[in-house]
Design a protein around this motif. Structure first.
Motif, PDB file in Angstrom:
ATOM      1  N   GLU A 172       0.795  -1.226   0.000  1.00 42.62           N
ATOM      2  CA  GLU A 172       0.000   0.000   0.000  1.00 42.62           C
ATOM      3  C   GLU A 172       0.830   1.280   0.000  1.00 42.62           C
ATOM      4  O   GLU A 172       0.272   2.360  -0.185  1.00 42.62           O
ATOM      5  CB  GLU A 172      -0.974  -0.023   1.182  1.00 42.62           C
ATOM      6  N   CYS A 176      -5.365   1.448  -2.670  1.00 43.26           N
ATOM      7  CA  CYS A 176      -6.451   0.481  -2.556  1.00 43.26           C
ATOM      8  C   CYS A 176      -7.613   1.009  -3.403  1.00 43.26           C
ATOM      9  O   CYS A 176      -7.829   2.216  -3.480  1.00 43.26           O
ATOM     10  CB  CYS A 176      -6.913   0.349  -1.104  1.00 43.26           C
ATOM     11  N   ARG A 209      -6.963  -4.517  -2.155  1.00 43.32           N
ATOM     12  CA  ARG A 209      -5.751  -4.092  -1.443  1.00 43.32           C
ATOM     13  C   ARG A 209      -4.524  -4.675  -2.141  1.00 43.32           C
ATOM     14  O   ARG A 209      -4.443  -5.902  -2.349  1.00 43.32           O
ATOM     15  CB  ARG A 209      -5.797  -4.533   0.018  1.00 43.32           C
TER      16      ARG A 209
END
Length: 305
Positions: free
Chosen positions: A279, A284, A299
């Protein structure tokens, strides 16, 4: 309390179905079963605009899409969407978007297309019908699978103060933003399509964004307030629930998917702990197409070094 939100949504849906038939207030009144005056008054109370101005705005938006996506004569498009002449369309188009229909056709720019209104929401439905009317028997548990998303660009409003959908739209004009995204549909990425939203992790906190994916080679104009970012290719864990009844079950479905997504222990539950979240490099994503695709939260992941 929200009866007229439901009725106004029926008016909007009927207008969309008959937009090329020069819909009149009297026809709407006959379809809904209330007097013309009452329909007009309540429509304005719910939407903040008159029926006449809403019809004109939607006709202009659909004319713009026809200019962009077809080779029909401008005169034919003008007549189909309620204009007396090509000159009448040109005047309205220039006043709304700052360019003529002919110049827009040659070089489509991001413009704030008037969008189809949605005024009857799940919270209205629940307040009127009650929680006992939820179609819980058809819901499933949220699930997870893997999806690879190739490198692309994303053009959106990246709000570092909003943590979710509700907070984002308190700070931005939904109609204007969605209209601009609609006008970019011809350029959207095939996987990260228009109105795909999501979150970017900043200093450990999730911050919401909204816009559209674009091909990796996009080099066109960027509307004011939007920013284009390069997104590398990555594998994603896709947390999902299949298609559902938006009015009845939206809150429950979103809660199930997001609880699974944000509490998923990737170390214990996926591929023997060989992967971790990615991330910092990739956002996301959120796909919300209730009665077609369902609800998804994606994700990004990467193999551990």
């Amino acid at each position: 309390m929200y009866e007229w939100n439901e009725i106004t949504q029926k008016i909007i849906d009927w207008i969309e179905e008959h937009i090329c038939d020069a819909p009149t207030l009297m026809q709407i009144s006959e379809h809904i079963g209330y007097s013309p005056f009452y329909c007009s008054t309540q429509f304005r109370r719910v939407t903040g605009r008159t029926i006449k101005s809403y019809i004109a705005a939607r006709q202009l938006a659909l004319a713009a899409l026809a200019l962009r996506d077809t080779e029909e004569r401008i005169l034919d498009i003008a007549v189909r969407y309620g204009y007396s002449s090509q000159e009448a369309l040109t005047r309205a188009f220039s006043a709304a978007f700052g360019c003529t229909p002919a110049s827009y056709r040659k070089k489509p720019l991001p413009i704030p297309l008037p969008i189809r209104q949605v005024v009857y929401l799940p919270e209205h439905y629940q307040a009127m019908k009650g929680a006992q009317d939820m179609s819980s028997t058809i819901l499933t548990e949220a699930n997870v699978r893997v999806e690879f998303i190739p490198a692309h660009k994303y053009m959106g409003i990246w709000d570092e103060s909003a943590g979710n959908y509700g907070e984002f739209w308190q700070r931005h004009d939904c109609d204007a933003v969605c209209g601009i995204v609609d006008s970019m549909s011809h350029s959207s990425d095939l996987i990260i399509t228009g109105h795909t939203a999501g979150w970017k992790r900043i200093n450990g906190e999730l911050r919401y964004f909204y816009g559209t994916g674009l091909p990796v080679d996009y080099s066109g104009p960027v509307p004011e307030g939007f920013e284009v970012r390069d997104i590398p290719g990555s594998y994603y864990l896709l947390f999902f629930h299949p298609a559902f009844d938006y009015l009845k079950d939206n809150g429950e479905v979103m809660s199930r998917v997001e609880q699974l997504a944000w509490n998923y222990d990737i170390e214990k539950e996926f591929q023997g702990g060989r992967y971790t979240w990615n991330e910092e490099a990739c956002p996301c994503y959120q796909r919300h197409y209730p009665e077609v695709l369902g609800y998804q939260v994606l994700r990004p992941i990467r193999r551990k070094l």
